[in-house]
Scaffold this motif. Structure first.
Motif, PDB file in Angstrom:
ATOM      1  N   ALA A  70      38.029  80.638  68.305  1.00  0.00           N
ATOM      2  CA  ALA A  70      37.218  81.328  69.317  1.00  0.00           C
ATOM      3  C   ALA A  70      36.206  82.275  68.686  1.00  0.00           C
ATOM      4  O   ALA A  70      35.184  82.593  69.296  1.00  0.00           O
ATOM      5  CB  ALA A  70      38.124  82.094  70.278  1.00  0.00           C
ATOM      6  N   PHE A 223      36.672  91.293  72.697  1.00  0.00           N
ATOM      7  CA  PHE A 223      37.131  89.905  72.593  1.00  0.00           C
ATOM      8  C   PHE A 223      37.766  89.445  73.903  1.00  0.00           C
ATOM      9  O   PHE A 223      37.504  88.347  74.394  1.00  0.00           O
ATOM     10  CB  PHE A 223      38.140  89.771  71.449  1.00  0.00           C
ATOM     11  N   ASN A 226      35.219  88.735  76.585  1.00  0.00           N
ATOM     12  CA  ASN A 226      34.356  87.577  76.320  1.00  0.00           C
ATOM     13  C   ASN A 226      35.116  86.259  76.239  1.00  0.00           C
ATOM     14  O   ASN A 226      34.499  85.192  76.180  1.00  0.00           O
ATOM     15  CB  ASN A 226      33.579  87.791  75.015  1.00  0.00           C
ATOM     16  N   ASN A 227      36.444  86.320  76.204  1.00  0.00           N
ATOM     17  CA  ASN A 227      37.239  85.098  76.003  1.00  0.00           C
ATOM     18  C   ASN A 227      38.438  85.049  76.946  1.00  0.00           C
ATOM     19  O   ASN A 227      39.572  84.812  76.521  1.00  0.00           O
ATOM     20  CB  ASN A 227      37.717  85.022  74.546  1.00  0.00           C
ATOM     21  N   VAL A 230      40.421  81.753  76.855  1.00  0.00           N
ATOM     22  CA  VAL A 230      41.190  81.643  75.604  1.00  0.00           C
ATOM     23  C   VAL A 230      42.478  82.457  75.703  1.00  0.00           C
ATOM     24  O   VAL A 230      43.563  81.989  75.323  1.00  0.00           O
ATOM     25  CB  VAL A 230      40.342  82.121  74.399  1.00  0.00           C
TER      26      VAL A 230
END
Length: 352
Positions: A70, A223, A226-227, A230
């Motif tokens: 990622a 993180f 933004n993910n 994931v």
């Protein structure tokens, strides 16, 4: 040399704790029925248990690889498997599992994954692990009242204590991740106040290390934002990872030819032990895990000999055998993983 000496002392302490645990459990017991029961278990069940625990560790490897991907770092799955086994080994030989992540970061850095990125990835793995454990614990407390009533008073106490400690840990880590600037301000001011009151000294650049740690949580916050997909996917993998380990006890139960209780019931009882011991400052929860197993599973396995045999085989497969496998892989990793600046060292693209 100091690190080697510390690791040797940790292993010596682990062995001492193991000997003491076994002595306390088996003193005054007739070992012949236990040996006979263990010999009667078909080899296929033992192999199945070992496969489950190896898959449990490898599931973490998949999570690490996914998170690295990622952030645009293409690390081979084999290396991620190494990181996971190294982490498990050092978690097992250090109190409160404090040695796992530093060892993983060390070997990730040797393969040119920078320390901030490695720290964030492993931090996220820890947060997901704690979240899943808390989710299972809360689900047990709310929906598993019948199962909890089957526990002894001591086992129920440790379950609620472990759940409370894990909830606090998850809330604290969430505060650090989702409100990093506020957390950094409050923790820095708190540290300065402790210094002013002469309760804590700023030795070994404590303030700088504290601020660096806060910066890591800030990057973790970015993180997460933004993910989101994931994080959701890796959390689901973490659920599977935990269930794989808890299922080992059911495999042992079935290996004894028992079938009164379902896989779900056995798995939930084993999950209650995991929640209970996770935050206790003992390597792998040694001692208390065995004690809680005997208290929790005595009504399930029936006789004392079967319960003791079940404890030996379940813990033997899910913890002690896995320590041996992890130790072997850790030694191989130490001998084969090279620094990127050395000849033969590999370079990876950096992410965070």
């Amino acid at each position: 040399m100091n690190k080697l000496k510390k690791n040797v002392l940790n292993i010596a302490f682990l062995l001492l704790l193991l000997v003491l645990t076994l002595w306390l459990i088996f003193r005054g017991q007739d070992l012949n029925p236990i040996i006979d029961i263990l010999h009667s278990v078909p080899t296929g069940y033992i192999v199945t248990g070992l496969v489950l625990v190896v898959l449990n560790v490898c599931s973490e490897s998949v999570i690490i690889k996914y998170l690295l991907y990622a952030v645009k770092i293409k690390a081979p799955l084999l290396n991620c498997i190494r990181y996971s086994f190294v982490g498990f080994f050092f978690c097992c030989i250090t109190p409160s599992a404090t040695g796992g992540q530093p060892a993983q970061i060390y070997y990730m850095r040797k393969q040119n994954i920078d320390i901030p990125t490695a720290t964030i990835i492993l931090m996220l793995v820890t947060i997901e692990y704690k979240f899943v454990l808390v989710f299972i614990g809360i689900a047990l407390a709310i929906f598993g009242r019948g199962l909890i009533q089957m526990l002894t008073a001591e086992a129920a106490f440790y379950l609620y204590l472990g759940l409370a400690l894990n909830v606090f840990c998850v809330i604290f880590m969430s505060f650090l991740v989702f409100l990093p600037e506020t957390a950094k301000y409050l923790i820095t001011k708190g540290f300065l106040l402790l210094q002013k009151l002469h309760i804590m000294k700023n030795k070994n650049n404590r303030m700088q290390r504290l601020q660096n740690s806060m910066d890591n949580y800030k990057r973790a916050s970015v993180f997460l934002k933004n993910n989101k997909l994931v994080i959701f996917n890796t959390t689901m993998i973490t659920f599977v990872q935990r269930i794989l380990l808890f299922l080992v006890t059911y495999v042992v139960y079935a290996g004894f030819g028992l079938n009164r209780y379902s896989a779900v019931t056995i798995t939930l009882f084993q999950a209650s032990i995991a929640v209970s011991v996770d935050m206790l400052p003992l390597p792998g929860g040694m001692g208390i895990s065995e004690r809680l197993f005997l208290q929790t599973f005595s009504p399930i396995f029936g006789s004392t000999a079967l319960t003791l045999s079940g404890m030996l085989m379940s813990r033997g497969i899910s913890y002690y055998m896995l320590i041996i496998i992890s130790a072997i892989i850790t030694c191989i990793t130490h001998l084969t993983v090279k620094d990127p600046n050395e000849k033969g060292g590999k370079h990876y693209d950096r992410g965070l």
